[in-house]
Design a protein around this motif. Sequence first.
Motif, PDB file in Angstrom:
ATOM      1  N   MET A  57     149.749 -13.304  52.398  1.00 56.25           N
ATOM      2  CA  MET A  57     151.004 -13.774  52.453  1.00 56.25           C
ATOM      3  C   MET A  57     151.132 -15.081  51.996  1.00 56.25           C
ATOM      4  SD  MET A  57     153.505 -13.927  55.752  1.00 56.25           S
ATOM      5  CE  MET A  57     152.930 -12.679  56.282  1.00 56.25           C
ATOM      6  N   PHE A  58     151.971 -15.359  51.059  1.00 55.15           N
ATOM      7  CA  PHE A  58     152.297 -16.465  50.415  1.00 55.15           C
ATOM      8  C   PHE A  58     151.172 -17.177  49.731  1.00 55.15           C
ATOM      9  CE2 PHE A  58     155.475 -16.627  54.125  1.00 55.15           C
ATOM     10  CZ  PHE A  58     156.389 -15.780  53.372  1.00 55.15           C
ATOM     11  N   GLY A  59     150.078 -16.554  49.306  1.00 62.48           N
ATOM     12  CA  GLY A  59     148.771 -17.027  48.902  1.00 62.48           C
ATOM     13  C   GLY A  59     148.945 -18.248  47.813  1.00 62.48           C
ATOM     14  N   LYS A  60     149.600 -17.761  46.648  1.00 68.51           N
ATOM     15  CA  LYS A  60     149.741 -18.601  45.605  1.00 68.51           C
ATOM     16  C   LYS A  60     150.389 -19.960  45.875  1.00 68.51           C
ATOM     17  CE  LYS A  60     150.580 -18.606  40.654  1.00 68.51           C
ATOM     18  NZ  LYS A  60     150.781 -17.903  39.427  1.00 68.51           N
ATOM     19  N   LEU A  61     151.477 -20.007  46.654  1.00 71.44           N
ATOM     20  CA  LEU A  61     152.311 -21.068  47.073  1.00 71.44           C
ATOM     21  C   LEU A  61     151.573 -21.793  47.932  1.00 71.44           C
ATOM     22  CD1 LEU A  61     155.030 -22.562  46.904  1.00 71.44           C
ATOM     23  CD2 LEU A  61     155.839 -21.083  48.557  1.00 71.44           C
ATOM     24  N   LYS A  62     150.679 -21.321  49.020  1.00 75.51           N
ATOM     25  CA  LYS A  62     150.094 -22.149  49.993  1.00 75.51           C
ATOM     26  C   LYS A  62     149.090 -22.881  49.052  1.00 75.51           C
ATOM     27  CE  LYS A  62     148.754 -19.820  53.637  1.00 75.51           C
ATOM     28  NZ  LYS A  62     148.013 -18.853  54.370  1.00 75.51           N
ATOM     29  N   GLU A  63     148.129 -22.169  48.232  1.00 77.39           N
ATOM     30  CA  GLU A  63     147.141 -22.621  47.454  1.00 77.39           C
ATOM     31  C   GLU A  63     147.722 -23.887  46.654  1.00 77.39           C
ATOM     32  OE1 GLU A  63     144.615 -21.474  43.526  1.00 77.39           O
ATOM     33  OE2 GLU A  63     145.533 -20.089  44.521  1.00 77.39           O
ATOM     34  N   LYS A  64     148.704 -23.679  46.218  1.00 77.77           N
ATOM     35  CA  LYS A  64     149.191 -24.908  45.374  1.00 77.77           C
ATOM     36  C   LYS A  64     149.710 -26.206  46.105  1.00 77.77           C
ATOM     37  CE  LYS A  64     148.578 -22.680  41.536  1.00 77.77           C
ATOM     38  NZ  LYS A  64     147.366 -22.938  41.173  1.00 77.77           N
ATOM     39  N   LEU A  65     150.503 -25.866  47.318  1.00 82.99           N
ATOM     40  CA  LEU A  65     150.552 -26.929  48.088  1.00 82.99           C
ATOM     41  C   LEU A  65     149.497 -27.740  48.720  1.00 82.99           C
ATOM     42  CD1 LEU A  65     153.621 -25.191  50.039  1.00 82.99           C
ATOM     43  CD2 LEU A  65     153.779 -27.065  48.592  1.00 82.99           C
ATOM     44  N   LEU A  66     148.387 -26.775  49.013  1.00 75.78           N
ATOM     45  CA  LEU A  66     147.049 -27.288  49.713  1.00 75.78           C
ATOM     46  C   LEU A  66     146.526 -28.312  48.624  1.00 75.78           C
ATOM     47  CD1 LEU A  66     145.738 -24.187  51.536  1.00 75.78           C
ATOM     48  CD2 LEU A  66     146.613 -26.270  52.626  1.00 75.78           C
TER      49      LEU A  66
END
Length: 377
Positions: free
Chosen positions: A1-10
């Motif tokens: 869930m929300f993998g791409k957005l999470k990756e970029k924020l991290l």
Amino acid sequence: MFGKLKEKLLETTSKITERIYKKGGEEEKIEEKIKEDKVDKIEEKIEEVKKSEKMDEHKKEKKISFFDRFGLTRAIKKAIKKEIVILEDDIEDILEELEIELLEADVALDVVEKLIENIKKELVGRKITPDDDVEEITINAIRTAIKNILSQKKIDLEEIIKANKAKGKPTVIVFVGINGTGKTTTIAKLAYKLKQKGYSVVLAAGDTFRAGAIEQLEQHAKNIGVKVIKHKQGADSAAVIYDAIQHAKARGIDVVLADTAGRQATNANLMEEIKKVVRVTKPDLVIFVGDALTGNDAVYQAEEFNRAVNIDGIILTKVDADAKGGAALSIGYAIGKPILYLGVGQRYSDLVEFNADWMVKKLFGEEEFKFSTEREF
């Protein structure tokens, strides 16, 4: 869930943190420490994630600290030698990268611009001392920036229901949206949730256009134990919902949940029809049901429906399958209306109340969300 957005924020958080350390310390020592730690730490974490994937494929988003993720460790904190001030030039290039990456994750442009602006407000001009936890400062800055985007005025549905019940009238909720977003199933999920909380519910089969829509709603109603008010296929949608309201008034039913036919916002005739439904039935709430998987399209659709009928809130469906997360981050801010619920699975119970704090934790890998693929309908 929300993998791409999470990756970029991290990734952005780690880049900013590393940049601050480099500015406040001895860059050579930091680079050495990165090289020493990178291989061992990354390989270790990869093995952990692989083991996690074998146990449960829905737990791939195992929490990895920001320093471990990019080869930094807390030992680097010793590299801060003096007080520094974060300047815009220090983070400008990182935020420019983030801007592009957020757009690729289907975050709406105006939301991206606001988010970047908020991050700058939180970080630029900030004094960092050798005693400060730079990781925590960076995380909290981006966390606050995101929360400001997500925080819209809340709607307390139960409060509305109780207030109307005290006045001896039902709470009427009309659901709108385009075809295929899951309106009918979402209505059933909300009916189930309300019934579990002790409220009486009647469903209005206002989708008189789609073949099988009335039968689908009837099956859901049978499964969860509520009544459906219906007319024949092709009947006037406003009349069906009006009859359901009268039925609820006569029998003291607490809530009327009204289905409507899916329609594209570009279809002028159908949009006039939904305007008529709202005008005739005078609902307490008009809820837009959007598909999280459609990304920016969901935002555009919500904007169009909001212009037509002034929606009060949003329910996003298929969030459990949303790899990007752009719609969840964008849609409330784009139209200035709150997300009320998220559809996160195939069971009637898989409708969760939206909470900005939960969303922020999810985006930073601090909250695991368990959803089921077991189907109930």
